[in-house]
Structure formats: C-alpha cells, structure tokens
Design an enzyme around this catalytic site. Structure first.
Site, PDB file in Angstrom:
ATOM      1  N   GLU A  31       0.836  -1.209   0.000  1.00  0.00           N
ATOM      2  CA  GLU A  31       0.000   0.000   0.000  1.00  0.00           C
ATOM      3  C   GLU A  31       0.867   1.254   0.000  1.00  0.00           C
ATOM      4  O   GLU A  31       2.079   1.193   0.210  1.00  0.00           O
ATOM      5  CB  GLU A  31      -0.922  -0.004   1.213  1.00  0.00           C
ATOM      6  CG  GLU A  31      -0.190  -0.133   2.531  1.00  0.00           C
ATOM      7  CD  GLU A  31      -0.840   0.650   3.650  1.00  0.00           C
ATOM      8  OE1 GLU A  31      -1.007   1.862   3.457  1.00  0.00           O
ATOM      9  OE2 GLU A  31      -1.141   0.056   4.702  1.00  0.00           O
ATOM     10  N   LYS A 166      -4.615  -2.306  13.702  1.00  0.00           N
ATOM     11  CA  LYS A 166      -3.867  -1.267  14.408  1.00  0.00           C
ATOM     12  C   LYS A 166      -4.363  -1.178  15.852  1.00  0.00           C
ATOM     13  O   LYS A 166      -5.560  -1.193  16.112  1.00  0.00           O
ATOM     14  CB  LYS A 166      -4.020   0.074  13.698  1.00  0.00           C
ATOM     15  CG  LYS A 166      -3.418   0.089  12.296  1.00  0.00           C
ATOM     16  CD  LYS A 166      -3.591   1.428  11.623  1.00  0.00           C
ATOM     17  CE  LYS A 166      -2.937   1.447  10.254  1.00  0.00           C
ATOM     18  NZ  LYS A 166      -3.681   0.666   9.249  1.00  0.00           N
TER      19      LYS A 166
END
Length: 312
Positions: A31, A166
C-alpha cells in the site's frame, strides 16, 4: 490456475510486475498510505524501499500501489515513491469510495488497505503486505466509525499479511466484525491476535497456521471452492521490537482522548492517532512500525512463493 489482470484503461501495471505476472512469478502488493500518511519523511521513503527489497530477497516481486495522475498504478518507480513520501499530507488518502473521484480529477492518491486490495485484484495479485488493517474504532457504538478495510476483506479475494489490526482500534469489535462477514483470521505461529505494536492481545484468532505452505494452501482452497473474499494473516511483530503493553496502551488512550477533544474523525483519525502515539512514545512506536512492516513483507513473499509454486 492463472490470475490475469483485468483490462482497465485506468490501470497501469509496471513492466517489472507485468513480466512477473505473465511468467507466473510471485508478486506481493504494497500500500501507499503508509508512505504518504503513516510515517514522517524521510523514514517513509527509506522504509518503502527497504520493504520492496525485503520482498525481492525472499523470491517475489513487489508491486507498490497508488494513484498517480489519475491512473491506478501497480508497481511504482523509486521516483514515484519518493514523490508520495515528500508530498505526505498533500496526497489524498484513497479508499474504495474515493477512487472514482481521484481518478476522474487526474489527481494523486495514497491507497488504503481497501483500495490496495481492489487494485491488486484488478492486476491479478493475490497477496498483499501491510502494517495493520483498519477496523472498528474505539467508541464506534456511538460514532459508527468502522474502516472500509473490513468490508473489502469480505468481498475482495486478496490475502492480507499484517500485524493484526492497528492497536489504536477496538480489537474485540474488529474480530467480531470479521467473523460476522466470514473473513478468516489466521494467526501465524500464534493463537492470540497480535495487537500491532504488541505480540499478543486478549483476543484469539480463528485458526493457527505454522508455515507459509499451510497458508498458501488455505488461500487456494478458499478461492478454488468459489468462496470469494480475503483472508487476514496476523503475524506478530518480532519480539525484540515489541513494545511494552502498558507504555503503548497509555499512549493510545491519551491520543484517543485528544482526537475526541479536537474532533478528529473520518479518514484523518488514523494518521492523527499514529503520529500522536509516535510522539508520546518518543519515536519508539515508529521504529516498531518499521520492523513489523518488514517482517510482514518477508512472510508475504514466502507465502506468495508457495502459492505461485503450487497453484499457478
């Protein structure tokens, strides 16, 4: 079982990635949000190039993904990576909803997990390495702030190697959301869900698999049987770089409080929280972030090699 790129006038696959796909060589997608929004300059460009090199060292071809001048790109030049890194917050953060508008306007965009999966699938790339997936934000029972990454995992057939969600997120609700949408949550050599900066959390994965070969086989069987959608491969951060849970938890709680006080929400929330946690930990979280991304890139390359060797 060959994967061919979808013909798309808005998709530009680099010569290196095209050659690899045409010759059935393993490719790993990467990404670009982590470059433009996830790390400060110049660590971002240095890390991006190190991650690409790590993938090459482990037998695969890297395909960093972004939108450049209105074109979806699978495979960036060093100059394009450096451009995204320097521009940082000037680059639009692009998820599924944003792609058509950024492309139509001829703009540049840094791709999230969701949009990277979309472009990877268009290009015929089956595996993607990142730091951590998005998920259900803390307080989502009031805000409904849930990352589009989770819906993308439910419908786009790309395996995502990460260090879990995360740790700024609500990990429990994130695992529940993945379960509801039938997304396999695989722990690599672990029964506990990794929590990004920490190797473990109070939550469990669906299944533990201990080798890249096992993961590649699971990917192939899932898609061969017609079960569309992605897989999450949760890979714990290497022990020397894991952060103490008390330190990271205190920093996250403070960052979340500040985000609420400053009314930071939507796509600005995650970059704000990551930057603030890095500040509060004296930069320790940035060092850990870099190491976990490199670790995920290595595992993704090994899985890709096994997948291509056995199933392409």
């Amino acid at each position: 079982m060959k994967n061919h790129a979808i013909s798309n006038k808005y998709l530009d696959i680099s010569p290196e990635v095209t050659e690899a796909l045409e010759n059935n060589r393993p490719v790993v997608a990467l990404e670009s949000t982590i470059i433009a929004h996830g790390m400060p300059y110049p660590q971002n460009v240095k890390t991006a190039l190190q991650v690409e090199q790590k993938i090459r060292e482990n037998g695969a071809v890297p395909a960093t993904i972004a939108v450049i001048n209105g074109m979806m790109k699978a495979g960036l030049s060093h100059e394009e990576i450096a451009f995204l890194a320097r521009k940082g917050d000037e680059i639009t953060k692009v998820s599924r909803r944003d792609l058509p508008f950024v492309i139509a306007a001829g703009k540049n965009g840094a791709t999230t997990v969701a949009s990277t999966m979309i472009i990877a699938a268009m290009a015929g790339i089956r595996i993607f390495a990142t730091g951590g997936i998005g998920g259900v934000h803390r307080g989502a029972e009031q805000t409904f702030d849930i990352s589009a990454d989770l819906q993308e995992l439910a419908k786009t057939s790309v395996a995502v190697v990460c260090a879990g969600a995360k740790s700024i997120l609500d990990l429990g609700l994130t695992t529940e959301y993945l379960e509801t949408h039938g997304v396999p949550l695989i722990g690599y050599q672990t029964h506990a869900l990794p929590a990004f900066f920490c190797r473990t959390s109070p939550f469990s994965v669906n299944i533990r698999l201990d080798s890249p070969e096992q993961i590649a086989q699971a990917m192939a069987v899932k898609w061969d049987t017609g079960l569309q959608g992605g897989l999450v491969v949760a890979n714990p951060i290497p022990e020397p770089y894991a952060m103490p849970e008390a330190e990271i938890s205190a920093a996250i709680e403070q960052a979340v409080r500040e985000s609420i006080e400053q009314r930071v929400n939507g796509k600005a929330c995650t970059p704000f929280l990551l930057a603030r946690v890095s500040e509060l930990t004296g930069g320790n979280s940035l060092s850990s972030n870099i190491q976990l991304v490199l670790n995920n890139a290595e595992l993704a390359a090994k899985i890709a090699c096994c997948y291509w060797e056995r199933h392409m």
